[in-house]
Design a protein around this motif. Structure first.
Motif, PDB file in Angstrom:
ATOM      1  N   ALA A 206       0.832  -1.209   0.000  1.00  0.00           N
ATOM      2  CA  ALA A 206       0.000   0.000   0.000  1.00  0.00           C
ATOM      3  C   ALA A 206       0.864   1.255   0.000  1.00  0.00           C
ATOM      4  O   ALA A 206       0.545   2.246  -0.677  1.00  0.00           O
ATOM      5  CB  ALA A 206      -0.918  -0.010   1.217  1.00  0.00           C
ATOM      6  N   SER A 207       1.975   1.233   0.748  1.00  0.00           N
ATOM      7  CA  SER A 207       2.875   2.386   0.780  1.00  0.00           C
ATOM      8  C   SER A 207       3.472   2.657  -0.594  1.00  0.00           C
ATOM      9  O   SER A 207       3.545   3.808  -1.048  1.00  0.00           O
ATOM     10  CB  SER A 207       3.991   2.153   1.799  1.00  0.00           C
ATOM     11  OG  SER A 207       3.476   2.070   3.104  1.00  0.00           O
ATOM     12  N   VAL A 208       3.892   1.602  -1.271  1.00  0.00           N
ATOM     13  CA  VAL A 208       4.450   1.768  -2.621  1.00  0.00           C
ATOM     14  C   VAL A 208       3.403   2.312  -3.572  1.00  0.00           C
ATOM     15  O   VAL A 208       3.677   3.193  -4.398  1.00  0.00           O
ATOM     16  CB  VAL A 208       5.018   0.427  -3.125  1.00  0.00           C
ATOM     17  CG1 VAL A 208       5.484   0.560  -4.573  1.00  0.00           C
ATOM     18  CG2 VAL A 208       6.181  -0.021  -2.247  1.00  0.00           C
ATOM     19  N   ALA A 209       2.173   1.794  -3.465  1.00  0.00           N
ATOM     20  CA  ALA A 209       1.087   2.268  -4.335  1.00  0.00           C
ATOM     21  C   ALA A 209       0.807   3.748  -4.085  1.00  0.00           C
ATOM     22  O   ALA A 209       0.623   4.524  -5.039  1.00  0.00           O
ATOM     23  CB  ALA A 209      -0.171   1.431  -4.091  1.00  0.00           C
ATOM     24  N   LEU A 210       0.771   4.162  -2.807  1.00  0.00           N
ATOM     25  CA  LEU A 210       0.539   5.574  -2.490  1.00  0.00           C
ATOM     26  C   LEU A 210       1.651   6.451  -3.049  1.00  0.00           C
ATOM     27  O   LEU A 210       1.393   7.547  -3.567  1.00  0.00           O
ATOM     28  CB  LEU A 210       0.447   5.753  -0.975  1.00  0.00           C
ATOM     29  CG  LEU A 210      -0.819   5.220  -0.300  1.00  0.00           C
ATOM     30  CD1 LEU A 210      -0.703   5.350   1.215  1.00  0.00           C
ATOM     31  CD2 LEU A 210      -2.048   5.969  -0.792  1.00  0.00           C
ATOM     32  N   THR A 248       1.922  15.749  -3.162  1.00  0.00           N
ATOM     33  CA  THR A 248       2.997  15.891  -2.183  1.00  0.00           C
ATOM     34  C   THR A 248       2.696  15.087  -0.921  1.00  0.00           C
ATOM     35  O   THR A 248       3.575  14.406  -0.365  1.00  0.00           O
ATOM     36  CB  THR A 248       3.198  17.376  -1.823  1.00  0.00           C
ATOM     37  OG1 THR A 248       3.466  18.119  -3.019  1.00  0.00           O
ATOM     38  CG2 THR A 248       4.352  17.547  -0.852  1.00  0.00           C
ATOM     39  N   LEU A 249       1.441  15.140  -0.463  1.00  0.00           N
ATOM     40  CA  LEU A 249       1.043  14.389   0.733  1.00  0.00           C
ATOM     41  C   LEU A 249       1.213  12.883   0.530  1.00  0.00           C
ATOM     42  O   LEU A 249       1.796  12.185   1.372  1.00  0.00           O
ATOM     43  CB  LEU A 249      -0.413  14.711   1.071  1.00  0.00           C
ATOM     44  CG  LEU A 249      -1.013  13.985   2.276  1.00  0.00           C
ATOM     45  CD1 LEU A 249      -0.377  14.471   3.564  1.00  0.00           C
ATOM     46  CD2 LEU A 249      -2.527  14.165   2.323  1.00  0.00           C
ATOM     47  N   LEU A 250       0.729  12.370  -0.604  1.00  0.00           N
ATOM     48  CA  LEU A 250       0.843  10.936  -0.873  1.00  0.00           C
ATOM     49  C   LEU A 250       2.290  10.523  -1.110  1.00  0.00           C
ATOM     50  O   LEU A 250       2.683   9.400  -0.780  1.00  0.00           O
ATOM     51  CB  LEU A 250      -0.020  10.562  -2.087  1.00  0.00           C
ATOM     52  CG  LEU A 250      -1.531  10.750  -1.916  1.00  0.00           C
ATOM     53  CD1 LEU A 250      -2.268  10.356  -3.195  1.00  0.00           C
ATOM     54  CD2 LEU A 250      -2.042   9.929  -0.739  1.00  0.00           C
ATOM     55  N   PHE A 251       3.076  11.421  -1.673  1.00  0.00           N
ATOM     56  CA  PHE A 251       4.505  11.140  -1.880  1.00  0.00           C
ATOM     57  C   PHE A 251       5.176  10.821  -0.548  1.00  0.00           C
ATOM     58  O   PHE A 251       5.869   9.814  -0.412  1.00  0.00           O
ATOM     59  CB  PHE A 251       5.161  12.350  -2.547  1.00  0.00           C
ATOM     60  CG  PHE A 251       6.647  12.218  -2.745  1.00  0.00           C
ATOM     61  CD1 PHE A 251       7.159  11.666  -3.899  1.00  0.00           C
ATOM     62  CD2 PHE A 251       7.544  12.644  -1.760  1.00  0.00           C
ATOM     63  CE1 PHE A 251       8.529  11.541  -4.088  1.00  0.00           C
ATOM     64  CE2 PHE A 251       8.910  12.523  -1.930  1.00  0.00           C
ATOM     65  CZ  PHE A 251       9.403  11.970  -3.097  1.00  0.00           C
ATOM     66  N   PHE A 252       4.958  11.678   0.443  1.00  0.00           N
ATOM     67  CA  PHE A 252       5.590  11.443   1.741  1.00  0.00           C
ATOM     68  C   PHE A 252       4.918  10.306   2.509  1.00  0.00           C
ATOM     69  O   PHE A 252       5.580   9.599   3.264  1.00  0.00           O
ATOM     70  CB  PHE A 252       5.585  12.724   2.578  1.00  0.00           C
ATOM     71  CG  PHE A 252       6.548  13.749   2.081  1.00  0.00           C
ATOM     72  CD1 PHE A 252       7.912  13.514   2.119  1.00  0.00           C
ATOM     73  CD2 PHE A 252       6.102  14.950   1.552  1.00  0.00           C
ATOM     74  CE1 PHE A 252       8.814  14.459   1.647  1.00  0.00           C
ATOM     75  CE2 PHE A 252       6.988  15.894   1.085  1.00  0.00           C
ATOM     76  CZ  PHE A 252       8.349  15.653   1.128  1.00  0.00           C
ATOM     77  N   ARG A 253       3.610  10.122   2.313  1.00  0.00           N
ATOM     78  CA  ARG A 253       2.924   9.036   3.016  1.00  0.00           C
ATOM     79  C   ARG A 253       3.437   7.667   2.566  1.00  0.00           C
ATOM     80  O   ARG A 253       3.558   6.736   3.354  1.00  0.00           O
ATOM     81  CB  ARG A 253       1.408   9.119   2.779  1.00  0.00           C
ATOM     82  CG  ARG A 253       0.607   8.061   3.536  1.00  0.00           C
ATOM     83  CD  ARG A 253       0.776   8.252   5.026  1.00  0.00           C
ATOM     84  NE  ARG A 253       0.143   7.204   5.801  1.00  0.00           N
ATOM     85  CZ  ARG A 253       0.739   6.068   6.153  1.00  0.00           C
ATOM     86  NH1 ARG A 253       1.985   5.836   5.767  1.00  0.00           N
ATOM     87  NH2 ARG A 253       0.115   5.174   6.885  1.00  0.00           N
ATOM     88  N   GLY A 254       3.746   7.533   1.298  1.00  0.00           N
ATOM     89  CA  GLY A 254       4.212   6.248   0.793  1.00  0.00           C
ATOM     90  C   GLY A 254       5.714   6.130   0.667  1.00  0.00           C
ATOM     91  O   GLY A 254       6.221   5.066   0.309  1.00  0.00           O
ATOM     92  N   LEU A 255       6.429   7.221   0.987  1.00  0.00           N
ATOM     93  CA  LEU A 255       7.877   7.242   0.747  1.00  0.00           C
ATOM     94  C   LEU A 255       8.624   6.190   1.565  1.00  0.00           C
ATOM     95  O   LEU A 255       9.520   5.519   1.055  1.00  0.00           O
ATOM     96  CB  LEU A 255       8.429   8.633   1.070  1.00  0.00           C
ATOM     97  CG  LEU A 255       9.935   8.816   0.854  1.00  0.00           C
ATOM     98  CD1 LEU A 255      10.294   8.607  -0.603  1.00  0.00           C
ATOM     99  CD2 LEU A 255      10.368  10.205   1.310  1.00  0.00           C
ATOM    100  N   SER A 256       8.257   6.045   2.854  1.00  0.00           N
ATOM    101  CA  SER A 256       9.001   5.115   3.701  1.00  0.00           C
ATOM    102  C   SER A 256       8.893   3.691   3.173  1.00  0.00           C
ATOM    103  O   SER A 256       9.881   2.949   3.117  1.00  0.00           O
ATOM    104  CB  SER A 256       8.482   5.182   5.136  1.00  0.00           C
ATOM    105  OG  SER A 256       7.092   4.874   5.175  1.00  0.00           O
ATOM    106  N   GLY A 257       7.671   3.295   2.777  1.00  0.00           N
ATOM    107  CA  GLY A 257       7.497   1.952   2.227  1.00  0.00           C
ATOM    108  C   GLY A 257       8.232   1.759   0.921  1.00  0.00           C
ATOM    109  O   GLY A 257       8.789   0.682   0.653  1.00  0.00           O
TER     110      GLY A 257
END
Length: 591
Positions: A206-210, A248-257
């Motif tokens: 899910a993180s990668v998809a985001l 930008t929000l989704l970029f950082f939300r999924g960045l860690s994954g």
């Protein structure tokens, strides 16, 4: 005893949370510099050239802007001081447990705050005075103001305004700390450091998809901006802004994954050193800070964009000045009766402005109407104009006047309609300007006249340049300080929360050097990932802005890039280093 304890606590807190003191000192310095603009060489130069009205307008606008800046700095200092008190909750609870009354603990906090305020005010004002002189020299060179106009100065009104503004902020801080202390129970203070944030797990897929969806939304927003431009403010404009913010929000939300998946693909990299631990720490941190990282990224975008644009527009404004007023002086006189002959050079010389003394190339000629009603410049006069200033400027004059080149002799008489005098100053431009204005003020026995000078046009546009530059730097640095300070405090908070984990690493045999490196990597990721995305945003935004600016000039990329980079290194880099130092010290103390 009470005062000694307060001073000791301030010293210890400064070593642990130097970012707080750095933020306050930066705020004081910045507030003074831009409230002391009346001492700037550029504004003094404008004031000395009969443009006091323009200087007053600039100072009024800076004053109104300072109210907004005060609010931003007040929230920032409240946030920073609140963080500092939360980290000391257990210490304050221990004071109560040992028998101190709440009012005594509150008094201790007030004494510490007052001591910090006085120290930060002194340091910040000293830095502000020095930086104000440096800014004065920089802007004087940028606006081609003679360095003879520069002198060292300290603005007493700015000192008073800055002191009052920050006294007000610290009074607000004291009230908030006191109320917070009296509202909390003893058990809450003692257990504050044991309270953990609830982490909501999200699958790696899910993180990668985001992350990929966020990149796609940013790509759409970039394309809309480059295709549509920046000036069409309609419904699609706000859709573009919304897509960019959400991306930008989704970029950082999924960045860690995404980083986790990327590194897991290389077992050698993933299991090297403390990389596994660092990635897991980063993943846990970003799950709770991705919203603030989004806001920080957008604030950095504003800081970079505003600063770069305000500095880079310098050459554009200069070109606008040159196009609006290509000659040092342009005088137009219309006689009381059409066809009346006039000798403008002689008339000006009689009144104290001799063109042969004050000017380099100059020309005086009539614009005529021929027997067929055609309006223009005689061929001989046009040739003289072209010889003195070149074909481009001669053609520009004709275009501006709506005139044509008339033959020297068309078999009929020409009627002089307007008489023109054009000249470029030589030697002493300031003296020539004063002599010309004095001569024109005494110009009588004409049907009417109008004039314009390059120096007057330069003064008008210099005011615009000053306004754009100073406001751009003011807002840019404020947003930069706010972004860096919030990031620094978040990382210090996470370092304190992770102290137990690093104690376990120490017991497992991980060296202090490796533990310190893992802290530096986490701080680096937190600071430079938002900056990297903000720089990409800024490049796209500046590309779109340059297409608009190119219609009248060009942005000075070299100057804007150098000043923006200097601010980033000084402010953002300073906070980064201070955060690394503070985080390492926390972990050494807990080992």
């Amino acid at each position: 005893m009470f005062s000694k304890l307060a001073v000791k606590n301030v010293g210890r807190s400064f070593r642990d949370y130097g970012v707080y003191f750095l933020t306050v000192a930066f705020g004081v310095c910045l507030f003074y510099v831009f409230n002391a603009l009346e001492t700037q060489t550029v504004l003094q130069y404008l004031s000395g050239n009969q443009r006091q009205d323009l200087v007053d307008s600039i100072m009024r606008l800076i004053g109104m802007l300072s109210v907004f800046v005060w609010v931003v700095l007040a929230f920032l200092i409240l946030y920073a001081s609140g963080f500092l008190v939360r980290r000391r909750s257990r210490e304050l609870g221990t004071y109560l447990l040992l028998g101190m009354e709440r009012r005594q603990v509150a008094g201790l906090l007030l004494a510490e705050t007052a001591f910090t305020a006085l120290t930060a005010l002194a340091v910040g004002l000293a830095l502000g005075v020095v930086l104000s002189q440096a800014l004065s020299v920089f802007t004087a060179g940028l606006f081609a103001v003679p360095q003879t106009a520069f002198r060292f100065s300290v603005s007493v009104p700015a000192l008073v305004r800055t002191a009052l503004a920050f006294v007000g902020i610290f009074l607000l801080v004291m009230v908030c700390h006191t109320l917070s202390l009296f509202r909390k129970r003893l058990i809450d203070l003692l257990r504050a450091n044991r309270t953990n944030q609830e982490l909501k797990a999200r699958s790696l897929g899910a993180s990668v998809a985001l992350f990929l969806v966020g990149c796609a939304l940013l790509g759409v927003a970039y394309a809309m901006l480059l295709i549509r431009g920046m000036l069409r403010v309609d419904a699609l404009f706000w859709v573009m802004i919304g897509l960019g913010s959400l991306g930008t929000l989704l970029f950082f939300r999924g960045l860690s994954g995404f980083l986790l998946r990327l590194c897991q693909g290389s077992k050698k990299l993933y299991y090297k050193g403390l990389n596994l631990f660092i990635l897991r720490q980063f993943n846990a941190g970003i799950n709770t800070t991705y919203r603030s990282m989004t806001v920080i990224c957008l604030m950095l975008l504003l800081a970079i964009g505003i600063t770069a644009t305000s500095v880079g527009l310098n050459n554009t404004v200069e070109r606008m000045t040159e196009e609006a007023q290509p000659w040092s002086v342009e005088l137009t006189v219309w006689p009381e009766e059409e066809g009346q002959a006039m000798d403008l050079p002689a008339a000006l010389a009689e009144r104290g402005f001799d063109p042969d003394r004050w000017c380099g190339p100059w020309a005086a000629f009539p614009l005529c109407r021929d027997s067929q009603g055609e309006f223009g410049l005689r061929e001989a006069d046009y040739a003289a104009l072209e010889s003195a200033w070149g074909t481009e400027r001669a053609q520009a004059f004709l275009k501006h006047q709506g005139a044509e080149v008339l033959p020297n002799d068309d078999g009929g008489a020409y009627t002089a309609v307007l008489w023109h005098f054009l000249a470029d100053y030589a030697g002493d431009p300031q003296g020539a300007e004063e002599a010309f204005l004095a001569a024109v003020s005494d110009l009588t026995n004409t049907g009417g006249y109008s004039y314009s000078t390059k120096q007057a046009a330069w003064m008008d546009l210099m005011g615009t340049k000053v306004l754009v530059l100073f406001i751009g730097l003011y807002l840019g640095v404020v947003f930069l300080v706010a972004s860096a300070a919030v990031l620094a405090l978040q990382q210090l908070s996470q370092a304190a929360d992770s102290a137990g984990r690093y104690q376990i690493l120490s017991r497992l045999g991980v060296s202090e050097r490796d533990r310190g490196r893992s802290v530096d990597v986490q701080v680096f990721l937190a600071f430079f990932l938002p900056l990297a995305l903000a720089l990409i945003h800024a490049v796209v935004g500046m590309t779109a802005a340059n297409e608009i600016i190119a219609q009248v000039g060009r942005v000075d990329v070299g100057a804007s890039g150098a000043v923006t980079a200097l601010l980033l290194v000084a402010v953002y880099g300073g906070y980064f280093l201070a955060t690394c130092w503070g985080s390492r010290r926390m972990l050494r103390a807990s080992a």
